[in-house]
Scaffold this active site. Structure first.
Site, PDB file in Angstrom:
ATOM      1  N   TYR A  13     -29.187 -30.871  48.926  1.00 21.06           N
ATOM      2  CA  TYR A  13     -28.345 -31.311  50.173  1.00 21.06           C
ATOM      3  C   TYR A  13     -29.117 -31.194  51.270  1.00 21.06           C
ATOM      4  O   TYR A  13     -28.416 -30.750  52.276  1.00 21.06           O
ATOM      5  CB  TYR A  13     -27.088 -30.207  49.775  1.00 21.06           C
ATOM      6  CG  TYR A  13     -26.345 -30.559  48.893  1.00 21.06           C
ATOM      7  CD1 TYR A  13     -25.555 -31.767  48.559  1.00 21.06           C
ATOM      8  CD2 TYR A  13     -25.708 -29.733  47.923  1.00 21.06           C
ATOM      9  CE1 TYR A  13     -24.621 -32.079  47.731  1.00 21.06           C
ATOM     10  CE2 TYR A  13     -24.847 -29.832  47.060  1.00 21.06           C
ATOM     11  CZ  TYR A  13     -24.336 -31.030  46.854  1.00 21.06           C
ATOM     12  OH  TYR A  13     -23.336 -31.468  45.721  1.00 21.06           O
ATOM     13  N   PHE A  30     -19.833 -27.710  56.679  1.00 25.59           N
ATOM     14  CA  PHE A  30     -19.538 -27.267  55.416  1.00 25.59           C
ATOM     15  C   PHE A  30     -20.757 -26.846  54.607  1.00 25.59           C
ATOM     16  O   PHE A  30     -20.687 -26.522  53.318  1.00 25.59           O
ATOM     17  CB  PHE A  30     -18.790 -28.544  54.509  1.00 25.59           C
ATOM     18  CG  PHE A  30     -19.464 -29.787  54.471  1.00 25.59           C
ATOM     19  CD1 PHE A  30     -20.577 -29.904  53.666  1.00 25.59           C
ATOM     20  CD2 PHE A  30     -19.133 -30.901  55.334  1.00 25.59           C
ATOM     21  CE1 PHE A  30     -20.992 -31.189  53.319  1.00 25.59           C
ATOM     22  CE2 PHE A  30     -19.842 -32.087  55.272  1.00 25.59           C
ATOM     23  CZ  PHE A  30     -20.788 -32.046  54.133  1.00 25.59           C
ATOM     24  N   HIS A  74     -21.006 -34.464  41.135  1.00 21.57           N
ATOM     25  CA  HIS A  74     -21.922 -35.092  41.882  1.00 21.57           C
ATOM     26  C   HIS A  74     -22.454 -36.416  41.254  1.00 21.57           C
ATOM     27  O   HIS A  74     -22.817 -36.004  40.085  1.00 21.57           O
ATOM     28  CB  HIS A  74     -23.081 -34.256  42.708  1.00 21.57           C
ATOM     29  CG  HIS A  74     -24.062 -34.836  43.091  1.00 21.57           C
ATOM     30  ND1 HIS A  74     -24.173 -35.345  44.421  1.00 21.57           N
ATOM     31  CD2 HIS A  74     -25.435 -35.348  42.626  1.00 21.57           C
ATOM     32  CE1 HIS A  74     -25.128 -36.196  44.848  1.00 21.57           C
ATOM     33  NE2 HIS A  74     -26.088 -36.245  43.892  1.00 21.57           N
ATOM     34  N   GLU A  91     -33.631 -37.390  42.339  1.00 25.44           N
ATOM     35  CA  GLU A  91     -32.939 -36.427  41.926  1.00 25.44           C
ATOM     36  C   GLU A  91     -33.117 -35.912  40.358  1.00 25.44           C
ATOM     37  O   GLU A  91     -33.081 -34.817  40.044  1.00 25.44           O
ATOM     38  CB  GLU A  91     -31.516 -36.759  42.141  1.00 25.44           C
ATOM     39  CG  GLU A  91     -30.957 -36.655  43.524  1.00 25.44           C
ATOM     40  CD  GLU A  91     -29.382 -36.874  43.820  1.00 25.44           C
ATOM     41  OE1 GLU A  91     -28.877 -36.980  44.893  1.00 25.44           O
ATOM     42  OE2 GLU A  91     -28.626 -37.486  42.610  1.00 25.44           O
ATOM     43  N   ARG A 130     -20.723 -44.334  40.038  1.00 28.46           N
ATOM     44  CA  ARG A 130     -19.908 -43.999  41.439  1.00 28.46           C
ATOM     45  C   ARG A 130     -18.314 -44.501  41.564  1.00 28.46           C
ATOM     46  O   ARG A 130     -17.642 -43.844  41.870  1.00 28.46           O
ATOM     47  CB  ARG A 130     -20.677 -44.673  42.709  1.00 28.46           C
ATOM     48  CG  ARG A 130     -22.200 -44.231  42.860  1.00 28.46           C
ATOM     49  CD  ARG A 130     -22.388 -42.852  43.621  1.00 28.46           C
ATOM     50  NE  ARG A 130     -21.812 -43.180  44.985  1.00 28.46           N
ATOM     51  CZ  ARG A 130     -21.872 -41.982  45.648  1.00 28.46           C
ATOM     52  NH1 ARG A 130     -22.303 -41.122  45.487  1.00 28.46           N
ATOM     53  NH2 ARG A 130     -21.520 -42.547  46.972  1.00 28.46           N
ATOM     54  N   LYS A 144     -19.850 -29.985  38.485  1.00 30.39           N
ATOM     55  CA  LYS A 144     -19.730 -28.830  39.551  1.00 30.39           C
ATOM     56  C   LYS A 144     -18.974 -27.506  38.762  1.00 30.39           C
ATOM     57  O   LYS A 144     -18.140 -27.534  38.257  1.00 30.39           O
ATOM     58  CB  LYS A 144     -19.132 -29.284  40.783  1.00 30.39           C
ATOM     59  CG  LYS A 144     -20.082 -30.279  41.406  1.00 30.39           C
ATOM     60  CD  LYS A 144     -19.609 -30.725  42.978  1.00 30.39           C
ATOM     61  CE  LYS A 144     -20.504 -31.766  43.393  1.00 30.39           C
ATOM     62  NZ  LYS A 144     -20.074 -31.996  44.866  1.00 30.39           N
ATOM     63  N   THR A 190     -15.747 -39.257  47.800  1.00 33.43           N
ATOM     64  CA  THR A 190     -16.206 -37.781  48.075  1.00 33.43           C
ATOM     65  C   THR A 190     -14.794 -37.181  47.932  1.00 33.43           C
ATOM     66  O   THR A 190     -14.814 -36.051  47.263  1.00 33.43           O
ATOM     67  CB  THR A 190     -16.922 -37.546  49.140  1.00 33.43           C
ATOM     68  OG1 THR A 190     -17.942 -38.366  49.546  1.00 33.43           O
ATOM     69  CG2 THR A 190     -17.137 -36.011  49.480  1.00 33.43           C
ATOM     70  N   ASN A 219     -15.053 -31.275  44.423  1.00 36.27           N
ATOM     71  CA  ASN A 219     -14.813 -32.646  44.057  1.00 36.27           C
ATOM     72  C   ASN A 219     -15.450 -32.793  42.509  1.00 36.27           C
ATOM     73  O   ASN A 219     -15.748 -33.827  42.300  1.00 36.27           O
ATOM     74  CB  ASN A 219     -15.331 -33.421  45.007  1.00 36.27           C
ATOM     75  CG  ASN A 219     -16.640 -33.587  45.016  1.00 36.27           C
ATOM     76  OD1 ASN A 219     -17.432 -32.834  44.714  1.00 36.27           O
ATOM     77  ND2 ASN A 219     -17.083 -34.473  46.155  1.00 36.27           N
ATOM     78  N   ARG A 261     -12.346 -38.094  40.392  1.00 36.66           N
ATOM     79  CA  ARG A 261     -11.814 -37.475  41.300  1.00 36.66           C
ATOM     80  C   ARG A 261     -10.336 -37.661  41.553  1.00 36.66           C
ATOM     81  O   ARG A 261      -9.718 -36.781  41.973  1.00 36.66           O
ATOM     82  CB  ARG A 261     -12.838 -37.480  42.527  1.00 36.66           C
ATOM     83  CG  ARG A 261     -14.197 -36.863  42.590  1.00 36.66           C
ATOM     84  CD  ARG A 261     -15.104 -37.330  43.662  1.00 36.66           C
ATOM     85  NE  ARG A 261     -16.433 -36.680  43.610  1.00 36.66           N
ATOM     86  CZ  ARG A 261     -17.553 -37.193  44.251  1.00 36.66           C
ATOM     87  NH1 ARG A 261     -17.308 -38.347  44.802  1.00 36.66           N
ATOM     88  NH2 ARG A 261     -18.557 -36.396  44.406  1.00 36.66           N
TER      89      ARG A 261
HETATM   90  P1  CMP Z   1     -21.397 -34.425  46.637  1.00 37.03           P
HETATM   91  O1  CMP Z   1     -21.279 -36.028  46.177  1.00 37.03           O
HETATM   92  O2  CMP Z   1     -22.072 -33.511  45.835  1.00 37.03           O
HETATM   93  O3  CMP Z   1     -22.149 -34.766  48.045  1.00 37.03           O
HETATM   94  C1  CMP Z   1     -22.185 -33.633  48.940  1.00 37.03           C
HETATM   95  C2  CMP Z   1     -21.183 -33.090  48.858  1.00 37.03           C
HETATM   96  O4  CMP Z   1     -20.739 -32.286  50.058  1.00 37.03           O
HETATM   97  C3  CMP Z   1     -19.924 -33.396  48.435  1.00 37.03           C
HETATM   98  O5  CMP Z   1     -20.173 -33.980  46.988  1.00 37.03           O
HETATM   99  C4  CMP Z   1     -18.881 -32.392  48.686  1.00 37.03           C
HETATM  100  O6  CMP Z   1     -18.872 -31.335  47.682  1.00 37.03           O
HETATM  101  C5  CMP Z   1     -19.447 -31.951  49.962  1.00 37.03           C
HETATM  102  N1  CMP Z   1     -18.596 -32.320  51.032  1.00 37.03           N
HETATM  103  C6  CMP Z   1     -18.733 -33.677  51.611  1.00 37.03           C
HETATM  104  N2  CMP Z   1     -18.159 -33.685  52.716  1.00 37.03           N
HETATM  105  C7  CMP Z   1     -17.399 -32.625  52.992  1.00 37.03           C
HETATM  106  C8  CMP Z   1     -16.436 -32.004  53.949  1.00 37.03           C
HETATM  107  N3  CMP Z   1     -16.022 -32.817  55.002  1.00 37.03           N
HETATM  108  N4  CMP Z   1     -15.966 -30.458  53.598  1.00 37.03           N
HETATM  109  C9  CMP Z   1     -16.405 -30.160  52.824  1.00 37.03           C
HETATM  110  N5  CMP Z   1     -17.379 -30.403  51.956  1.00 37.03           N
HETATM  111  C10 CMP Z   1     -17.752 -31.827  51.985  1.00 37.03           C
END
Ligand code: CMP
Length: 160
Positions: A55, A63, A121, A132, A91, A15, A97, A118, A108
């Site tokens: 998404y 968010f 993905h 994907e 994973r 990211k 997350t 974070n 992470r």
């Molecule tokens: P990702 O694994 O790309 O999947 C969905 C993304 O949404 C996640 O990583 C974060 O970047 C974002 N995300 C998930 N939960 C939250 C949250 N509570 N607040 C802000 N961003 C979030």
């Protein structure tokens, strides 16, 4: 047919926060050192169209707009990794997350403190990974090649 599927695939997005923080090499290195095989890799700028699809399951979350703005803020590096149980292995290496909840030792856990920014993905299941990978890569961008360390990365029974 081998009961061990050494060709399970998963999609990784490195990211914008990782790019800005000079962490691309660190992240790619962690996947390489694990023994995962990189079969596709490129830098792209994510469009609204792609992000809305990628998404879609988050479109009603508070968010969503912030997440899209963040994901468009600079290019991202996307890669397809291949290996035995590549989805779950990846994973585990990535961690949950939120960077605040992720164990030390995970990407992470070691490299971020945020839930949104974070670092990476990683596809959450084999079927999601299939969708994907199709969304982000053309078939000619994925490579089938022999890896010289293969017989040391996997045991004999796993390779048969
Ligand atoms: P990702 O694994 O790309 O999947 C969905 C993304 O949404 C996640 O990583 C974060 O970047 C974002 N995300 C998930 N939960 C939250 C949250 N509570 N607040 C802000 N961003 C979030």
């Amino acid at each position: 047919m081998n009961k061990f599927n050494l060709k399970e695939k998963t999609l990784i997005i490195i990211k914008p926060d990782a790019l800005q923080r000079n962490l691309i090499g660190e992240i790619v290195g962690r996947f390489e050192r694990k023994g995962l095989k990189i079969i596709g890799m490129k830098m792209i700028k994510l469009s609204d169209l792609l992000l809305n699809k990628h998404y879609a399951h988050h479109k009603d979350k508070f968010f969503f707009t912030g997440l899209k703005n963040f994901m468009k803020s600079s290019p991202v590096v996307i890669m397809v990794l291949e290996g035995l149980e590549a989805v779950s292995v990846t994973r585990l290496i990535v961690g949950p997350t939120s960077g605040r909840k992720a164990d030390a030792g995970s990407i992470r856990g070691d490299l971020c403190i945020s839930t949104q920014t974070n670092i990476v993905h990683a596809s959450d299941s084999v079927s999601t990974a299939r969708q994907e990978i199709k969304r982000f890569f053309k078939s000619v961008e994925l490579f089938n090649y022999k890896k010289m360390d293969f017989e040391f990365v996997y045991g004999e029974e796993e390779r048969e």
